[in-house]
Design a protein around this motif. Structure first.
Motif, PDB file in Angstrom:
ATOM      1  N   SER A 376       0.801  -1.219  -0.096  1.00  0.00           N
ATOM      2  CA  SER A 376      -0.008  -0.033   0.031  1.00  0.00           C
ATOM      3  C   SER A 376       0.868   1.181  -0.180  1.00  0.00           C
ATOM      4  CB  SER A 376      -0.903   0.079   1.136  1.00  0.00           C
ATOM      5  OG  SER A 376      -1.658  -1.072   1.417  1.00  0.00           O
ATOM      6  N   PHE A 377       2.117   1.180   0.167  1.00  0.00           N
ATOM      7  CA  PHE A 377       2.913   2.297   0.400  1.00  0.00           C
ATOM      8  C   PHE A 377       4.069   2.241  -0.746  1.00  0.00           C
ATOM      9  CE2 PHE A 377       1.935   0.239   4.154  1.00  0.00           C
ATOM     10  CZ  PHE A 377       0.809   1.168   4.664  1.00  0.00           C
ATOM     11  N   PRO A 378       3.610   2.466  -1.953  1.00  0.00           N
ATOM     12  CA  PRO A 378       4.527   2.212  -3.326  1.00  0.00           C
ATOM     13  C   PRO A 378       5.836   3.159  -3.200  1.00  0.00           C
ATOM     14  CG  PRO A 378       2.611   2.967  -4.121  1.00  0.00           C
ATOM     15  CD  PRO A 378       2.517   2.671  -2.910  1.00  0.00           C
ATOM     16  N   ASP A 379       5.539   4.537  -2.643  1.00  0.00           N
ATOM     17  CA  ASP A 379       6.584   5.542  -2.782  1.00  0.00           C
ATOM     18  C   ASP A 379       7.371   5.939  -1.485  1.00  0.00           C
ATOM     19  OD1 ASP A 379       5.730   6.011  -5.535  1.00  0.00           O
ATOM     20  OD2 ASP A 379       3.891   7.320  -4.615  1.00  0.00           O
ATOM     21  N   SER A 380       6.868   4.922  -0.485  1.00  0.00           N
ATOM     22  CA  SER A 380       7.529   5.180   0.780  1.00  0.00           C
ATOM     23  C   SER A 380       7.655   3.969   1.589  1.00  0.00           C
ATOM     24  CB  SER A 380       6.809   6.407   1.359  1.00  0.00           C
ATOM     25  OG  SER A 380       5.527   5.916   1.567  1.00  0.00           O
ATOM     26  N   VAL A 381       7.887   3.016   0.922  1.00  0.00           N
ATOM     27  CA  VAL A 381       7.750   1.791   1.899  1.00  0.00           C
ATOM     28  C   VAL A 381       8.848   1.654   2.849  1.00  0.00           C
ATOM     29  CG1 VAL A 381       9.013   0.452   0.087  1.00  0.00           C
ATOM     30  CG2 VAL A 381       7.346  -0.881   1.626  1.00  0.00           C
ATOM     31  N   LEU A 382       9.942   2.151   2.682  1.00  0.00           N
ATOM     32  CA  LEU A 382      11.056   1.843   3.678  1.00  0.00           C
ATOM     33  C   LEU A 382      10.623   2.770   4.944  1.00  0.00           C
ATOM     34  CD1 LEU A 382      14.200   1.092   1.497  1.00  0.00           C
ATOM     35  CD2 LEU A 382      12.500  -0.395   2.236  1.00  0.00           C
ATOM     36  N   ALA A 383      10.340   3.908   4.463  1.00  0.00           N
ATOM     37  CA  ALA A 383      10.019   4.998   5.656  1.00  0.00           C
ATOM     38  C   ALA A 383       8.983   4.359   6.354  1.00  0.00           C
ATOM     39  CB  ALA A 383       9.730   6.213   5.163  1.00  0.00           C
ATOM     40  N   VAL A 384       7.924   3.922   5.619  1.00  0.00           N
ATOM     41  CA  VAL A 384       6.625   3.515   6.472  1.00  0.00           C
ATOM     42  C   VAL A 384       7.037   2.283   7.306  1.00  0.00           C
ATOM     43  CG1 VAL A 384       4.517   2.131   6.109  1.00  0.00           C
ATOM     44  CG2 VAL A 384       4.853   4.440   4.885  1.00  0.00           C
ATOM     45  N   ALA A 385       8.064   1.407   6.871  1.00  0.00           N
ATOM     46  CA  ALA A 385       8.367   0.295   7.757  1.00  0.00           C
ATOM     47  C   ALA A 385       9.024   0.502   8.969  1.00  0.00           C
ATOM     48  CB  ALA A 385       9.363  -0.481   6.832  1.00  0.00           C
ATOM     49  N   GLY A 386       9.892   1.595   8.984  1.00  0.00           N
ATOM     50  CA  GLY A 386      10.355   2.126  10.264  1.00  0.00           C
ATOM     51  C   GLY A 386       9.331   2.890  11.155  1.00  0.00           C
ATOM     52  N   GLY A 387       8.736   3.556  10.504  1.00  0.00           N
ATOM     53  CA  GLY A 387       7.621   4.399  11.342  1.00  0.00           C
ATOM     54  C   GLY A 387       6.754   3.386  11.958  1.00  0.00           C
ATOM     55  N   SER A 388       6.344   2.601  11.337  1.00  0.00           N
ATOM     56  CA  SER A 388       5.322   1.272  11.677  1.00  0.00           C
ATOM     57  C   SER A 388       5.486   0.730  12.965  1.00  0.00           C
ATOM     58  CB  SER A 388       4.729   0.518  10.664  1.00  0.00           C
ATOM     59  OG  SER A 388       4.037   1.360   9.307  1.00  0.00           O
ATOM     60  N   VAL A 389       7.014   0.536  12.970  1.00  0.00           N
ATOM     61  CA  VAL A 389       7.405   0.012  14.503  1.00  0.00           C
ATOM     62  C   VAL A 389       7.031   0.687  15.535  1.00  0.00           C
ATOM     63  CG1 VAL A 389       9.167  -0.861  15.932  1.00  0.00           C
ATOM     64  CG2 VAL A 389       9.183  -0.994  13.183  1.00  0.00           C
ATOM     65  N   MET A 390       7.018   2.031  15.585  1.00  0.00           N
ATOM     66  CA  MET A 390       6.587   2.918  16.577  1.00  0.00           C
ATOM     67  C   MET A 390       5.226   3.247  16.685  1.00  0.00           C
ATOM     68  SD  MET A 390       7.801   4.701  19.163  1.00  0.00           S
ATOM     69  CE  MET A 390       6.566   5.026  20.589  1.00  0.00           C
ATOM     70  N   LEU A 391       4.741   3.271  15.548  1.00  0.00           N
ATOM     71  CA  LEU A 391       3.075   3.559  15.464  1.00  0.00           C
ATOM     72  C   LEU A 391       2.300   2.283  15.971  1.00  0.00           C
ATOM     73  CD1 LEU A 391       2.975   5.353  12.233  1.00  0.00           C
ATOM     74  CD2 LEU A 391       2.276   6.320  14.324  1.00  0.00           C
ATOM     75  N   ASP A 392       2.771   1.204  15.627  1.00  0.00           N
ATOM     76  CA  ASP A 392       2.180  -0.192  16.236  1.00  0.00           C
ATOM     77  C   ASP A 392       2.312  -0.001  17.829  1.00  0.00           C
ATOM     78  OD1 ASP A 392       1.391  -2.965  16.154  1.00  0.00           O
ATOM     79  OD2 ASP A 392       3.149  -3.424  17.140  1.00  0.00           O
ATOM     80  N   VAL A 393       3.254   0.226  18.269  1.00  0.00           N
ATOM     81  CA  VAL A 393       3.537   0.530  19.861  1.00  0.00           C
ATOM     82  C   VAL A 393       2.413   1.467  20.303  1.00  0.00           C
ATOM     83  CG1 VAL A 393       4.930   1.205  21.862  1.00  0.00           C
ATOM     84  CG2 VAL A 393       5.846  -0.052  19.718  1.00  0.00           C
ATOM     85  N   LEU A 394       2.331   2.418  19.515  1.00  0.00           N
ATOM     86  CA  LEU A 394       1.317   3.621  20.064  1.00  0.00           C
ATOM     87  C   LEU A 394      -0.069   3.172  19.967  1.00  0.00           C
ATOM     88  CD1 LEU A 394       0.237   6.408  20.422  1.00  0.00           C
ATOM     89  CD2 LEU A 394       0.106   6.915  18.203  1.00  0.00           C
ATOM     90  N   TYR A 395      -0.545   2.560  18.780  1.00  0.00           N
ATOM     91  CA  TYR A 395      -1.726   1.905  18.795  1.00  0.00           C
ATOM     92  C   TYR A 395      -2.300   0.627  19.739  1.00  0.00           C
ATOM     93  CZ  TYR A 395      -3.088   5.409  15.291  1.00  0.00           C
ATOM     94  OH  TYR A 395      -2.992   6.575  14.670  1.00  0.00           O
ATOM     95  N   ARG A 396      -1.379   0.099  20.110  1.00  0.00           N
ATOM     96  CA  ARG A 396      -1.577  -0.905  21.076  1.00  0.00           C
ATOM     97  C   ARG A 396      -1.719  -0.568  22.373  1.00  0.00           C
ATOM     98  NH1 ARG A 396      -1.297  -6.196  19.105  1.00  0.00           N
ATOM     99  NH2 ARG A 396      -0.421  -6.324  16.972  1.00  0.00           N
ATOM    100  N   ASP A 397      -1.016   0.626  22.730  1.00  0.00           N
ATOM    101  CA  ASP A 397      -0.913   1.127  24.197  1.00  0.00           C
ATOM    102  C   ASP A 397      -1.113   2.508  24.140  1.00  0.00           C
ATOM    103  OD1 ASP A 397      -0.977   1.228  26.910  1.00  0.00           O
ATOM    104  OD2 ASP A 397       1.174   0.726  27.281  1.00  0.00           O
ATOM    105  N   PRO A 398      -1.934   3.213  23.580  1.00  0.00           N
ATOM    106  CA  PRO A 398      -2.047   4.666  23.486  1.00  0.00           C
ATOM    107  C   PRO A 398      -1.666   5.627  24.760  1.00  0.00           C
ATOM    108  CG  PRO A 398      -4.118   3.862  22.562  1.00  0.00           C
ATOM    109  CD  PRO A 398      -3.213   2.543  23.351  1.00  0.00           C
ATOM    110  N   LEU A 399      -2.326   4.891  25.908  1.00  0.00           N
ATOM    111  CA  LEU A 399      -2.035   5.800  27.093  1.00  0.00           C
ATOM    112  C   LEU A 399      -0.524   5.482  27.729  1.00  0.00           C
ATOM    113  CD1 LEU A 399      -5.461   5.260  28.920  1.00  0.00           C
ATOM    114  CD2 LEU A 399      -4.695   6.896  27.541  1.00  0.00           C
ATOM    115  N   GLY A 400      -0.056   4.126  27.310  1.00  0.00           N
ATOM    116  CA  GLY A 400       1.409   3.893  27.858  1.00  0.00           C
ATOM    117  C   GLY A 400       2.233   4.901  27.179  1.00  0.00           C
ATOM    118  N   VAL A 401       2.125   5.134  25.543  1.00  0.00           N
ATOM    119  CA  VAL A 401       3.081   5.864  24.954  1.00  0.00           C
ATOM    120  C   VAL A 401       2.979   7.247  25.689  1.00  0.00           C
ATOM    121  CG1 VAL A 401       3.571   7.070  22.678  1.00  0.00           C
ATOM    122  CG2 VAL A 401       3.135   4.441  23.048  1.00  0.00           C
TER     123      VAL A 401
END
Length: 401
Positions: A376-401
């Motif tokens: 889904s991210f043809p123009d920014s797949v590597l950037a999204v890969a890195g950022g998604s690691v942190m965003l996954d943490v956020l959306y799994r534990d919003p109040l913890g972050v």
């Protein structure tokens, strides 16, 4: 999703049968499903969130108040009235104007650093070339920290929540370590420790195939799928599998290591002593070597092969479509083993050319071809890969972050 609400601040009597740890887990889960509902449906009324999640209206209101206080969501400026009658409601939506996350993707020839907003959109991105084939990890990570600092300096007012790091090879998420990356020559590199010391921010680390599964389920085509397989085909070839919103990691995060799976029809000799291993057969290094032998390119940049194909070079087209067919064989093998609802493929030819996507699907077969989609991210797949690691943490534990 949970079907009962958990109070935002809960207490139990000494004789309560529910342990505090379980109560904390339930609050974390409830916070996660509410924020993800806002991500997916916002602007959205609180009453709609309650209906979508099965949580009580009071609980949804409490969590939304906390998210607003933290700056994760905001109320819409214009109240909405359902069918023109009744009391107007004020929808809520993500506030993507305040916070960002840093994304770092370590590839073989270069490192990508980026800033992403809470919707997974790339705000800024920069690529940093490595000094040599076996790049020194301390230097690579130091330069990544410098690159992130430069991007933040230009993003006036943006508040960083943390940094996500993605890479190929064996990455242990729990320890934040790249355990083994043969193509980089990295072993037991404490990425979380090194980058955290450089940036002063929380750092989370994962393999790039798993990171992109999380990106796809949060922001991409795989949102809502009950099971997702992601196949990453670059210099490194690996995979990740998620069911019911949980990515499978395995002991020390070794799941998804498919480099030495045998690929039918493969001819490339592998360092392991066998012929036709998946990674050596499909890697961008092999593609570029074949293109050099055919006189199409004189370097190691696979995008030059795509450019040659776009200019009408038939040999370049053949190399790319043949590679896509072999990727299709790999997908077919993984489909037989895992039977996912959706397969996402990140591969240069499939991303850029319809004939490559068609060749891949033909190899998979008509019965399952529709389940296979490009990233889904043809123009920014590597950037999204890195950022998604942190965003996954956020959306799994919003109040913890």
């Amino acid at each position: 999703m949970p079907r009962t609400a958990a109070p935002l601040l809960a207490s139990h009597s000494p004789n309560s049968p529910v342990p505090r740890a379980a109560d904390s887990d339930r609050r974390r889960t409830n916070a996660s499903v509410i924020l993800r509902s806002v991500l997916e449906h916002g602007p959205v009324a609180r009453s709609t969130i309650s209906r979508l999640t099965g949580l009580s209206p009071a609980s949804v209101t409490d969590y939304c108040a906390r998210f607003t206080e933290l700056g994760l969501i905001r109320e819409s400026a214009t109240p909405q009235r359902s069918k023109g009658v009744g009391r107007p409601h004020v929808p809520v939506d993500l506030d993507a104007s305040r916070f960002v996350v840093g994304g770092v993707h370590v590839a073989v020839p270069y490192t990508t650093v980026a800033l992403l907003d809470l919707r997974g959109r790339v705000v800024a991105e920069h690529r940093i070339g490595h000094d040599g084939h076996l790049a020194d990890p301390s230097r690579v990570l130091a330069r990544a920290a410098e690159g992130l600092a430069a991007l933040l300096a230009e993003a006036a007012g943006a508040i960083p929540l943390g940094v996500g790091v993605a890479a190929g090879g064996w990455v242990d998420r729990d320890s934040g370590t790249i355990v083994d990356h043969p193509l980089l020559g990295w072993r037991d590199v404490p990425v979380r420790e090194l980058l955290g010391a450089r940036t002063g921010l929380p750092v989370h680390v994962d393999g790039h195939a798993r990171a992109l599964v999380n990106g796809e389920r949060l922001f991409g085509r795989a949102r809502g799928s009950r099971s997702v397989l992601h196949l990453f085909v670059g210099n490194v070839v690996d995979a990740a599998f998620a069911t019911n919103d949980e990515v499978h990691h395995g002991p020390r995060s070794q799941a998804g290591a498919i480099a030495h799976l045998p690929l039918r029809g493969g001819t490339e000799p592998c360092d392991c002593g066998r012929v036709g291993c998946l990674q050596v057969e499909l890697s961008e290094r092999t593609l570029c070597r074949r293109a050099r032998e055919a006189g199409i390119v004189d370097g190691v940049n696979p995008t030059h092969v795509v450019t040659a194909a776009e200019r009408g070079n038939r040999v370049a087209v053949r190399l790319l479509t043949q590679r896509a067919r072999m990727v299709g064989r790999a997908v077919g093998l993984l489909l037989d083993i895992l039977n996912p609802e959706t397969v996402v493929v990140t591969e240069l030819g499939v991303i850029r050319r319809e004939d490559c996507l068609r060749a891949l699907r033909e190899e998979v077969g008509d019965a399952r071809a529709s389940a296979v989609v490009p990233t889904s991210f043809p123009d920014s797949v590597l950037a999204v890969a890195g950022g998604s690691v942190m965003l996954d943490v956020l959306y799994r534990d919003p109040l913890g972050v």
